[in-house]
Design a protein around this motif. Structure first.
Motif, PDB file in Angstrom:
ATOM      1  N   ILE A   1      -0.882  -3.478  36.966  1.00 15.56           N
ATOM      2  CA  ILE A   1      -0.649  -3.082  35.483  1.00 15.56           C
ATOM      3  C   ILE A   1       0.772  -2.880  35.009  1.00 15.56           C
ATOM      4  O   ILE A   1       0.901  -2.750  33.857  1.00 15.56           O
ATOM      5  CB  ILE A   1      -1.627  -1.975  34.832  1.00 15.56           C
TER       6      ILE A   1
ATOM      7  N   GLU B   1      -5.223   4.273  24.615  1.00 13.99           N
ATOM      8  CA  GLU B   1      -4.538   3.444  25.425  1.00 13.99           C
ATOM      9  C   GLU B   1      -4.936   3.319  27.083  1.00 13.99           C
ATOM     10  O   GLU B   1      -4.861   2.412  27.610  1.00 13.99           O
ATOM     11  CB  GLU B   1      -2.915   3.778  25.192  1.00 13.99           C
TER      12      GLU B   1
ATOM     13  N   SER C   1      -2.866  -7.434  34.433  1.00 18.28           N
ATOM     14  CA  SER C   1      -2.983  -7.763  32.896  1.00 18.28           C
ATOM     15  C   SER C   1      -2.195  -6.635  32.133  1.00 18.28           C
ATOM     16  O   SER C   1      -1.896  -5.613  32.839  1.00 18.28           O
ATOM     17  CB  SER C   1      -4.469  -7.745  32.369  1.00 18.28           C
TER      18      SER C   1
ATOM     19  N   LYS D   1       0.929  17.577  42.507  1.00 17.57           N
ATOM     20  CA  LYS D   1       0.005  16.383  41.660  1.00 17.57           C
ATOM     21  C   LYS D   1      -0.975  16.039  42.282  1.00 17.57           C
ATOM     22  O   LYS D   1      -2.142  15.825  41.675  1.00 17.57           O
ATOM     23  CB  LYS D   1       1.108  15.597  41.501  1.00 17.57           C
TER      24      LYS D   1
ATOM     25  N   HIS E   1       5.236  15.486  34.727  1.00 20.71           N
ATOM     26  CA  HIS E   1       4.162  16.089  33.913  1.00 20.71           C
ATOM     27  C   HIS E   1       2.921  15.445  34.760  1.00 20.71           C
ATOM     28  O   HIS E   1       2.907  14.825  35.615  1.00 20.71           O
ATOM     29  CB  HIS E   1       4.179  14.960  32.597  1.00 20.71           C
TER      30      HIS E   1
ATOM     31  N   GLN F   1       8.849  -0.491  40.264  1.00 19.45           N
ATOM     32  CA  GLN F   1       9.880  -0.730  41.277  1.00 19.45           C
ATOM     33  C   GLN F   1      10.063  -2.204  41.363  1.00 19.45           C
ATOM     34  O   GLN F   1      10.603  -2.661  42.556  1.00 19.45           O
ATOM     35  CB  GLN F   1       9.466  -0.202  42.545  1.00 19.45           C
TER      36      GLN F   1
ATOM     37  N   SER G   1      -0.460  10.387  36.456  1.00 19.03           N
ATOM     38  CA  SER G   1      -0.173   9.784  35.286  1.00 19.03           C
ATOM     39  C   SER G   1      -1.261   9.672  34.309  1.00 19.03           C
ATOM     40  O   SER G   1      -2.468  10.072  34.683  1.00 19.03           O
ATOM     41  CB  SER G   1       0.329   8.224  35.175  1.00 19.03           C
ATOM     42  N   GLY G   2      -1.058   9.531  33.037  1.00 29.26           N
ATOM     43  CA  GLY G   2      -1.876   9.399  31.895  1.00 29.26           C
ATOM     44  C   GLY G   2      -3.158   8.387  32.476  1.00 29.26           C
ATOM     45  O   GLY G   2      -4.333   8.506  32.493  1.00 29.26           O
ATOM     46  N   ILE G   3      -2.552   7.065  32.961  1.00 29.92           N
ATOM     47  CA  ILE G   3      -3.447   6.212  33.445  1.00 29.92           C
ATOM     48  C   ILE G   3      -4.252   6.707  34.819  1.00 29.92           C
ATOM     49  O   ILE G   3      -5.592   6.328  34.917  1.00 29.92           O
ATOM     50  CB  ILE G   3      -2.769   4.896  33.803  1.00 29.92           C
TER      51      ILE G   3
ATOM     52  N   TYR H   1       2.919  10.254  48.497  1.00 29.16           N
ATOM     53  CA  TYR H   1       3.564   9.103  49.195  1.00 29.16           C
ATOM     54  C   TYR H   1       4.832   9.414  49.592  1.00 29.16           C
ATOM     55  O   TYR H   1       5.585   8.669  50.391  1.00 29.16           O
ATOM     56  CB  TYR H   1       3.540   7.982  48.115  1.00 29.16           C
TER      57      TYR H   1
ATOM     58  N   LEU I   1      -2.193  -4.963  27.949  1.00 25.14           N
ATOM     59  CA  LEU I   1      -2.990  -4.997  27.012  1.00 25.14           C
ATOM     60  C   LEU I   1      -2.425  -5.176  25.557  1.00 25.14           C
ATOM     61  O   LEU I   1      -3.006  -5.878  24.896  1.00 25.14           O
ATOM     62  CB  LEU I   1      -3.466  -3.298  26.847  1.00 25.14           C
TER      63      LEU I   1
ATOM     64  N   ARG J   1       4.001   5.529  28.835  1.00 18.19           N
ATOM     65  CA  ARG J   1       5.021   5.189  29.281  1.00 18.19           C
ATOM     66  C   ARG J   1       5.742   3.699  28.661  1.00 18.19           C
ATOM     67  O   ARG J   1       6.905   3.512  28.633  1.00 18.19           O
ATOM     68  CB  ARG J   1       4.951   4.767  30.902  1.00 18.19           C
TER      69      ARG J   1
ATOM     70  N   GLY K   1       3.447  11.729  43.646  1.00 18.77           N
ATOM     71  CA  GLY K   1       4.583  12.205  44.269  1.00 18.77           C
ATOM     72  C   GLY K   1       5.008  13.707  44.807  1.00 18.77           C
ATOM     73  O   GLY K   1       6.052  13.867  45.048  1.00 18.77           O
TER      74      GLY K   1
HETATM   75  N1  LIG Z   1      -0.796  -3.304  31.875  1.00 18.24           N
HETATM   76  C1  LIG Z   1      -0.867  -2.379  30.715  1.00 18.24           C
HETATM   77  O1  LIG Z   1      -1.540  -2.749  29.857  1.00 18.24           O
HETATM   78  C2  LIG Z   1      -0.519  -0.862  30.720  1.00 18.24           C
HETATM   79  C3  LIG Z   1      -1.089  -0.051  29.728  1.00 18.24           C
HETATM   80  C4  LIG Z   1      -0.644   1.222  29.855  1.00 18.24           C
HETATM   81  C5  LIG Z   1       0.336   1.669  30.751  1.00 18.24           C
HETATM   82  N2  LIG Z   1       0.636   0.674  31.532  1.00 18.24           N
HETATM   83  C6  LIG Z   1       1.619   1.100  32.700  1.00 18.24           C
HETATM   84  O2  LIG Z   1       1.043   2.219  33.491  1.00 18.24           O
HETATM   85  C7  LIG Z   1       1.695   2.946  34.188  1.00 18.24           C
HETATM   86  C8  LIG Z   1       1.466   4.646  33.902  1.00 18.24           C
HETATM   87  O3  LIG Z   1       1.531   4.625  32.310  1.00 18.24           O
HETATM   88  P1  LIG Z   1       1.272   6.037  31.846  1.00 18.24           P
HETATM   89  O4  LIG Z   1       1.661   6.062  30.236  1.00 18.24           O
HETATM   90  O5  LIG Z   1       0.285   6.822  32.345  1.00 18.24           O
HETATM   91  O6  LIG Z   1       2.850   6.663  32.476  1.00 18.24           O
HETATM   92  P2  LIG Z   1       2.795   8.008  33.000  1.00 18.24           P
HETATM   93  O7  LIG Z   1       2.111   9.293  32.899  1.00 18.24           O
HETATM   94  O8  LIG Z   1       4.738   8.235  32.688  1.00 18.24           O
HETATM   95  O9  LIG Z   1       2.876   7.720  34.508  1.00 18.24           O
HETATM   96  C9  LIG Z   1       4.076   6.844  35.330  1.00 18.24           C
HETATM   97  C10 LIG Z   1       3.652   7.366  37.022  1.00 18.24           C
HETATM   98  O10 LIG Z   1       4.206   6.543  37.757  1.00 18.24           O
HETATM   99  C11 LIG Z   1       4.971   7.386  38.952  1.00 18.24           C
HETATM  100  N3  LIG Z   1       6.324   6.611  38.699  1.00 18.24           N
HETATM  101  C12 LIG Z   1       7.428   6.742  37.936  1.00 18.24           C
HETATM  102  N4  LIG Z   1       8.193   6.017  38.300  1.00 18.24           N
HETATM  103  C13 LIG Z   1       7.931   5.782  39.425  1.00 18.24           C
HETATM  104  C14 LIG Z   1       8.691   4.714  40.282  1.00 18.24           C
HETATM  105  N5  LIG Z   1       9.940   4.380  40.242  1.00 18.24           N
HETATM  106  N6  LIG Z   1       8.137   4.537  41.347  1.00 18.24           N
HETATM  107  C15 LIG Z   1       6.757   4.955  41.787  1.00 18.24           C
HETATM  108  N7  LIG Z   1       6.044   5.934  40.841  1.00 18.24           N
HETATM  109  C16 LIG Z   1       6.808   5.931  39.821  1.00 18.24           C
HETATM  110  C17 LIG Z   1       5.134   8.711  38.361  1.00 18.24           C
HETATM  111  O11 LIG Z   1       4.395   9.689  39.411  1.00 18.24           O
HETATM  112  P3  LIG Z   1       5.015  10.218  40.467  1.00 18.24           P
HETATM  113  O12 LIG Z   1       6.103  11.091  40.030  1.00 18.24           O
HETATM  114  O13 LIG Z   1       4.055  11.020  41.158  1.00 18.24           O
HETATM  115  O14 LIG Z   1       5.585   9.115  41.255  1.00 18.24           O
HETATM  116  C18 LIG Z   1       4.163   8.878  37.041  1.00 18.24           C
HETATM  117  O15 LIG Z   1       2.973   9.782  37.379  1.00 18.24           O
HETATM  118  C19 LIG Z   1       3.164   2.673  33.370  1.00 18.24           C
HETATM  119  O16 LIG Z   1       3.750   1.975  34.353  1.00 18.24           O
HETATM  120  C20 LIG Z   1       2.836   1.873  32.051  1.00 18.24           C
HETATM  121  O17 LIG Z   1       3.856   0.882  31.916  1.00 18.24           O
HETATM  122  C21 LIG Z   1       0.246  -0.565  31.748  1.00 18.24           C
END
Ligand SMILES: NC(=O)c1ccc[n+]([C@@H]2O[C@H](COP(=O)([O-])OP(=O)(O)OC[C@H]3O[C@@H](n4cnc5c(N)ncnc54)[C@H](OP(=O)(O)O)[C@@H]3O)[C@@H](O)[C@H]2O)c1
Length: 330
Positions: free
Chosen positions: A240, A128, A265, A182, A320, A244, A156-158, A197, A267, A47, A178
Motif C-alpha cells: 500500500i 481513511e 492498491s 511501540k 506517534h 523505502q 501507524s494509523g494503518i 525491526y 485508495l 501520511r 521501530g
Molecule cells: N494505498 C493506500 O490507499 C494508502 C492509504 C493510506 C495510507 N497509505 C500508506 O500507509 C502508510 C501508513 O499511513 P499512516 O497514515 O498510517 O502513516 P503513519 O501513521 O505516519 O505511519 C507510517 C509508519 O511507517 C513507519 N515508517 C516511517 N518511515 C519509514 C521508513 N522509511 N521505513 C520503514 N518504516 C517507516 C513508521 O513506523 P516506525 O517508526 O515504527 O518505523 C510509521 O509508524 C503510509 O506509507 C501511507 O502512505 C496508503
C-alpha cells in the motif's frame, strides 16, 4: 440554512516541509450532483497528506488541492440526487481531499453514520484507515480466520487499524514496529507478537512460524525480497506504499514455485463507485466490530487545524502511536 461564502483552510503554499502549510481564506465548496457538504468538527491526519505537502503525491484532477482525506461533522448542504442524508445529520466521510478546512465536499456514498458510542473526534479518524485496511486485507488480500497475518508499521494509523480488524476476523496477527514501546502498544491491541525491526529480522521469525499467509506492507524497497521469503506457500503480499523505494529487482522463480500473489492498491484515485462499495463493506463489517468493542480508535494526539504544521512534524517524527487528529474551529 445559509452557508458562509468563505472558510478557513490550511493550504500547501509551496511543496516542502510542514511549515509550508499556511492558513488561507477560501470559498466554501459547492456540492455537485450526488455530493454533500460537511461542516467538519475534526479532520484526521494521514501520511499521504505529508506526501502531498512535500510534492510527491499529486491529488486527482477532480479533487480539492487542499490536503485532508477524512473528517467528521454535520451535513450542511446537498447537491441534486442525494438520497441518504438530511441537513443536520452527523457523519464521518472519506474525502477526495479538502479536509484541512471548515467545510469539505464528498460523494454521499462515501459518508457513513457515526458509529454508536463514538465521538466526532474518534469518528474523524476512521475512514481513511478503515477503507484502506478493509479493501486491502479482505477484498484484495482475502484474509481468513486462522491465517497468519503480518502488518509492517504496526503502530501507524494503518497498522493499529489492521491489527485490530485482523484479530477481530480471527486471524493470528503479527506486526513490526521501530521500538519496544511501540511493539508493546501493538501487542496490547491484539497482535500475538510485534517484532522490533531494529533488533529482530521478521523474515527469520517467519520461518519459525511457518510463514505468513498475508502481509500488508508500506515499506517496500529492501523489504520486498524479505516479504517474499516470509510468505507461506500460496501467500499474498499487498503493497500500500513504498516508504523505502518503489523499484527493486525480483526473482520470479520463488513466486512461481510457491504460488505467491503480489498485489497492491491505492485508495484515492479509485472511482466513486469503487469507494462506495468499500464504504458499504466498512459499514457492514467494521461498524459492528466497533459496537462489539473489538475495535477502537487509537488517538496519539490532537492539534488545532491552524496547528497543521505541528501535526505534520509529529507525524514525520514517527514517534506517534495511532492517529493524529485536528480540531476544526466551531
Ligand atoms: N494505498 C493506500 O490507499 C494508502 C492509504 C493510506 C495510507 N497509505 C500508506 O500507509 C502508510 C501508513 O499511513 P499512516 O497514515 O498510517 O502513516 P503513519 O501513521 O505516519 O505511519 C507510517 C509508519 O511507517 C513507519 N515508517 C516511517 N518511515 C519509514 C521508513 N522509511 N521505513 C520503514 N518504516 C517507516 C513508521 O513506523 P516506525 O517508526 O515504527 O518505523 C510509521 O509508524 C503510509 O506509507 C501511507 O502512505 C496508503
Amino acid at each position: 440554512m445559509t452557508l458562509a461564502s468563505s472558510m478557513l483552510a490550511m493550504e500547501i503554499s509551496v511543496p516542502g516541509g510542514p511549515d509550508v502549510l499556511l492558513p488561507a481564506s477560501l470559498p466554501v465548496p459547492v456540492p455537485g450532483h450526488g455530493q454533500i457538504i460537511i461542516h467538519l468538527a475534526y479532520t484526521g491526519v494521514n501520511r499521504p497528506d505529508a506526501l502531498q505537502r512535500a510534492g510527491s503525491y499529486a491529488p486527482p484532477a477532480s479533487a480539492s488541492p487542499l490536503p485532508g482525506l477524512e473528517g467528521a461533522g454535520t451535513v450542511v448542504a446537498m447537491g441534486p440526487g442525494v438520497t441518504r442524508w438530511q441537513i443536520g445529520d452527523k457523519v464521518c466521510a472519506l474525502l477526495p481531499g479538502g479536509g484541512y478546512a471548515e467545510y469539505a465536499a464528498c460523494h454521499e456514498s462515501h459518508a457513513l453514520p457515526i458509529p454508536e458510542g463514538l465521538s466526532l473526534r474518534e469518528a474523524a479518524c476512521l475512514p481513511e484507515t478503515c477503507f484502506t485496511v478493509w479493501s486491502n486485507i479482505v477484498m484484495r488480500g482475502r484474509l481468513k480466520a486462522g491465517e497468519r497475518f503480518l502488518v509492517h508499521g504496526g503502530s501507524s494509523g494503518i497498522g493499529t487499524t489492521a491489527v485490530q480488524i485482523a484479530a477481530a476476523l480471527g486471524a493470528r496477527v503479527f506486526a513490526t514496529a521501530g521500538s519496544d514501546e511501540k511493539c508493546r502498544a501493538v501487542e496490547a491491541l491484539g497482535a500475538e507478537t510485534c517484532f522490533n525491526y531494529k533488533t529482530a529480522d521478521f523474515s527469520e521469525e517467519a520461518k519459525k512460524l511457518g510463514g505468513f499467509d498475508l502481509i500488508l506492507d508500506m515499506v517496500g524497497g529492501p523489504y520486498l525480497p524479505r516479504n517474499i521469503r516470509a510468505l507461506a506457500d500460496d501467500g499474498r503480499l499487498v503493497q500500500i506504499a513504498f516508504l523505502q523505494g518503489a523499484k527493486v529487482e525480483l526473482n520470479f522463480a520463488e513466486i512461481m514455485m510457491r504460488r505467491l500473489t503480489l498485489t497492491g492498491s491505492t485508495l484515492r484515485p479509485q472511482s466513486d463507485q469503487a469507494k462506495a462499495a468499500i464504504a458499504q463493506a466498512v459499514e457492514s463489517h467494521i461498524w459492528p466490530m466497533i459496537a462489539a468493542g473489538s475495535f477502537r480508535v487509537v488517538i496519539d494526539s490532537e492539534y488545532a487545524l491552524t496547528e497543521a504544521p505541528a501535526a505534520h512534524w509529529r507525524m514525520e517524527s514517527s514517534s506517534h502511536i495511532g492517529k493524529i487528529v485536528m480540531k476544526v474551529p466551531d
